[in-house]
Write an enzyme that holds these catalytic residues in place. Structure first.
Site, mmCIF file in Angstrom:
data_model
loop_
_atom_site.group_PDB
_atom_site.id
_atom_site.type_symbol
_atom_site.label_atom_id
_atom_site.label_comp_id
_atom_site.label_asym_id
_atom_site.label_seq_id
_atom_site.Cartn_x
_atom_site.Cartn_y
_atom_site.Cartn_z
ATOM 1 N N CYS A 277 0.816 -1.226 0.000
ATOM 2 C CA CYS A 277 0.000 0.000 0.000
ATOM 3 C C CYS A 277 0.847 1.272 0.000
ATOM 4 C CB CYS A 277 -0.954 -0.006 1.185
ATOM 5 S SG CYS A 277 -2.024 -1.447 1.192
ATOM 6 N N HIS B 187 -3.114 7.062 2.001
ATOM 7 C CA HIS B 187 -3.563 5.724 1.591
ATOM 8 C C HIS B 187 -4.934 5.457 2.229
ATOM 9 C CE1 HIS B 187 -4.012 1.545 1.029
ATOM 10 N NE2 HIS B 187 -3.723 1.226 2.278
ATOM 11 N N ASN C 163 -10.277 -0.347 0.115
ATOM 12 C CA ASN C 163 -8.821 -0.222 0.088
ATOM 13 C C ASN C 163 -8.289 -0.926 -1.168
ATOM 14 O OD1 ASN C 163 -6.079 -0.571 0.464
ATOM 15 N ND2 ASN C 163 -6.240 -1.178 2.608
HETATM 16 N N1 ACO Z 1 -18.155 -8.361 10.246
HETATM 17 C C1 ACO Z 1 -18.632 -8.601 11.482
HETATM 18 N N2 ACO Z 1 -17.844 -8.887 12.510
HETATM 19 C C2 ACO Z 1 -16.510 -8.929 12.300
HETATM 20 C C3 ACO Z 1 -15.954 -8.713 11.042
HETATM 21 C C4 ACO Z 1 -16.850 -8.410 9.980
HETATM 22 N N3 ACO Z 1 -16.403 -8.163 8.730
HETATM 23 N N4 ACO Z 1 -14.623 -8.809 11.123
HETATM 24 C C5 ACO Z 1 -14.341 -9.094 12.399
HETATM 25 N N5 ACO Z 1 -15.475 -9.181 13.103
HETATM 26 C C6 ACO Z 1 -15.649 -9.465 14.530
HETATM 27 C C7 ACO Z 1 -14.503 -10.266 15.097
HETATM 28 O O1 ACO Z 1 -14.684 -11.634 14.863
HETATM 29 C C8 ACO Z 1 -14.603 -9.915 16.553
HETATM 30 O O2 ACO Z 1 -15.631 -10.661 17.138
HETATM 31 P P1 ACO Z 1 -15.482 -11.238 18.632
HETATM 32 O O3 ACO Z 1 -15.349 -10.022 19.494
HETATM 33 O O4 ACO Z 1 -16.743 -11.990 18.816
HETATM 34 O O5 ACO Z 1 -14.248 -12.068 18.602
HETATM 35 C C9 ACO Z 1 -15.071 -8.457 16.540
HETATM 36 O O6 ACO Z 1 -15.641 -8.243 15.244
HETATM 37 C C10 ACO Z 1 -13.944 -7.485 16.767
HETATM 38 O O7 ACO Z 1 -12.858 -7.872 15.925
HETATM 39 P P2 ACO Z 1 -11.542 -7.067 15.873
HETATM 40 O O8 ACO Z 1 -10.609 -7.660 14.869
HETATM 41 O O9 ACO Z 1 -11.036 -6.833 17.270
HETATM 42 O O10 ACO Z 1 -12.116 -5.714 15.289
HETATM 43 P P3 ACO Z 1 -11.460 -4.295 15.293
HETATM 44 O O11 ACO Z 1 -12.267 -3.374 16.100
HETATM 45 O O12 ACO Z 1 -9.986 -4.339 15.518
HETATM 46 O O13 ACO Z 1 -11.688 -3.872 13.786
HETATM 47 C C11 ACO Z 1 -10.460 -3.703 11.757
HETATM 48 C C12 ACO Z 1 -11.109 -4.634 12.761
HETATM 49 C C13 ACO Z 1 -11.529 -2.834 11.112
HETATM 50 C C14 ACO Z 1 -9.754 -4.524 10.696
HETATM 51 C C15 ACO Z 1 -9.445 -2.818 12.532
HETATM 52 O O14 ACO Z 1 -8.548 -3.608 13.269
HETATM 53 C C16 ACO Z 1 -8.684 -1.944 11.632
HETATM 54 O O15 ACO Z 1 -9.204 -0.979 11.138
HETATM 55 N N6 ACO Z 1 -7.389 -2.232 11.429
HETATM 56 C C17 ACO Z 1 -6.593 -1.545 10.491
HETATM 57 C C18 ACO Z 1 -6.275 -2.507 9.437
HETATM 58 C C19 ACO Z 1 -6.510 -1.968 8.077
HETATM 59 O O16 ACO Z 1 -7.025 -0.932 7.808
HETATM 60 N N7 ACO Z 1 -6.045 -2.774 7.174
HETATM 61 C C20 ACO Z 1 -6.168 -2.422 5.819
HETATM 62 C C21 ACO Z 1 -5.185 -3.150 5.070
HETATM 63 S S1 ACO Z 1 -3.640 -2.746 5.530
HETATM 64 C C22 ACO Z 1 -3.179 -1.450 4.719
HETATM 65 O O17 ACO Z 1 -3.815 -0.986 3.847
HETATM 66 C C23 ACO Z 1 -1.914 -0.888 5.132
#
Ligand code: ACO
Length: 321
Positions: A112, A248, A278
């Site tokens: 990215c 990004h 993304n």
């Molecule tokens: N739909 C519904 N529930 C979901 C989903 C989904 N798509 N994905 C995860 N969950 C659930 C999980 O299973 C978990 O459930 P549990 O509590 O029963 O175990 C709950 O939601 C929370 O999961 P987390 O992974 O802790 O969720 P978080 O609040 O961290 O959000 C996210 C996840 C959005 C990915 C966040 O961590 C984030 O924004 N990270 C940044 C990563 C990113 O942007 N990556 C992009 C690619 S990398 C790049 O471009 C550089």
């Protein structure tokens, strides 16, 4: 000597996949995806509209926008982590498709952060006096690297391409920074295309993308403000002078946190995340192209482009439009 963007273009697949569509594939909801990421829909490539196809279309539009012919290009750099083939490179496929017969062409892999890395690389060639006119492209088809059973990653990404024609100029400003930390590579990885050989007796395997979302989140909100502050300090530019921070497009909540840390209003962080998700190396040039075509960028505007991604890698560029 400096580098200017003189034309932009972009291309996305026609197929729109909404959050509701995804809720039929994995257990998720429009509400969860929107509130956690800001994404409403994304474009997904179909057969025949992969990375090189989109990259070539974006390139043609960028050349038209710049008002130059492909023959004038000295260099093509395609930032991608999802080229259609191992070889020839996607950049060579673009070179053939657009008829840039005088251009050297190669792919660059920085996930990215790829577009910013590629732009900074083109600038370095210009600064060394080696080339004068280039095409920098960010294009990815991450839909083929995603595990469509993993709701933690599959809802985040889309496919697309963006391109910029760049030229060595005498006036203006261009400042850059880049970094990498391979020790944290496992936070966001895609072993993809792993093939066994006859010695291991393993057949070909496809390793899908894996991500530690919270690790990536923490990395982004710390590293992006640091790299922005670095280019500001090195160029002796006040943060108030920057019209837009074109980041990004990974996640709206990451933007909110970065804006807070840098004490800048959200209006300075344009986004199109809700429509494209993304698109990895393509997010920055697609957004840049939209803003250019909407007339939001005026000559002399100071912009900062900032990328972060797998590697881990990061980079920022301060440039004058
Ligand atoms: N739909 C519904 N529930 C979901 C989903 C989904 N798509 N994905 C995860 N969950 C659930 C999980 O299973 C978990 O459930 P549990 O509590 O029963 O175990 C709950 O939601 C929370 O999961 P987390 O992974 O802790 O969720 P978080 O609040 O961290 O959000 C996210 C996840 C959005 C990915 C966040 O961590 C984030 O924004 N990270 C940044 C990563 C990113 O942007 N990556 C992009 C690619 S990398 C790049 O471009 C550089």
């Amino acid at each position: 000597m400096t580098t200017k963007i003189i034309g932009t273009g972009s291309a996305v697949p026609e197929q729109v996949v909404t959050n509701d569509d995804l809720s039929k594939v994995v257990e998720t909801s429009d509400e969860w995806i929107r509130t956690r990421t800001g994404i409403r829909e994304r474009r997904i490539a179909t057969e025949g509209s992969g990375t090189s196809h989109m990259a070539a279309e974006a390139a043609r539009k960028a050349l038209e926008n710049a008002g130059i012919s492909a023959e004038e290009l000295d260099i093509i750099i395609l930032a991608t982590s999802s080229a259609d083939c191992c070889f020839p490179s996607g950049a060579c496929e673009v070179q053939a498709a657009i008829g840039a017969s005088h251009a050297v062409a190669f792919d660059l892999s920085a996930a990215c952060s790829g577009f910013v890395y590629a732009l900074n690389t083109a600038h370095s060639f210009f600064k060394a006096g080696i080339y004068k006119t280039g095409l920098v492209i960010g294009a990815d088809t991450l839909s083929k690297l995603i595990d469509w059973n993993d709701r933690g990653t599959c809802v985040l990404f889309g496919d697309g391409a963006g391109a910029a024609v760049v030229r060595a100029e005498e006036t203006g400003s261009f400042h850059m920074t880049m970094g990498a930390d391979g020790t944290r590579g496992s936070a966001l990885a895609c072993p993809g295309r792993t093939t066994g050989n006859f010695l291991t007796e393993k057949g070909p395997e496809l390793g899908y993308m894996t991500m530690d979302g919270q690790e990536v989140f923490k990395f982004a909100v710390k590293t992006v403000p640091e790299s922005i502050n670095k280019v500001l300090a090195e160029s002796e530019t006040d943060i108030e002078e920057i019209k837009y921070f074109i980041l990004h497009q990974a996640n709206y909540r990451i933007f909110e946190s970065i804006a807070k840390r840098l004490k800048i209003p959200m209006e300075k962080l344009p986004t199109n995340l809700e429509r494209f998700g993304n698109t990895s190396g393509a997010t920055i040039p697609i957004l840049l192209d939209e803003m250019n075509r909407e007339g939001k960028l005026q000559q002399g505007d100071k912009l900062i482009l900032a990328g972060f991604g797998a590697g881990l890698t990061w980079g920022a560029t301060l440039l004058e439009w």
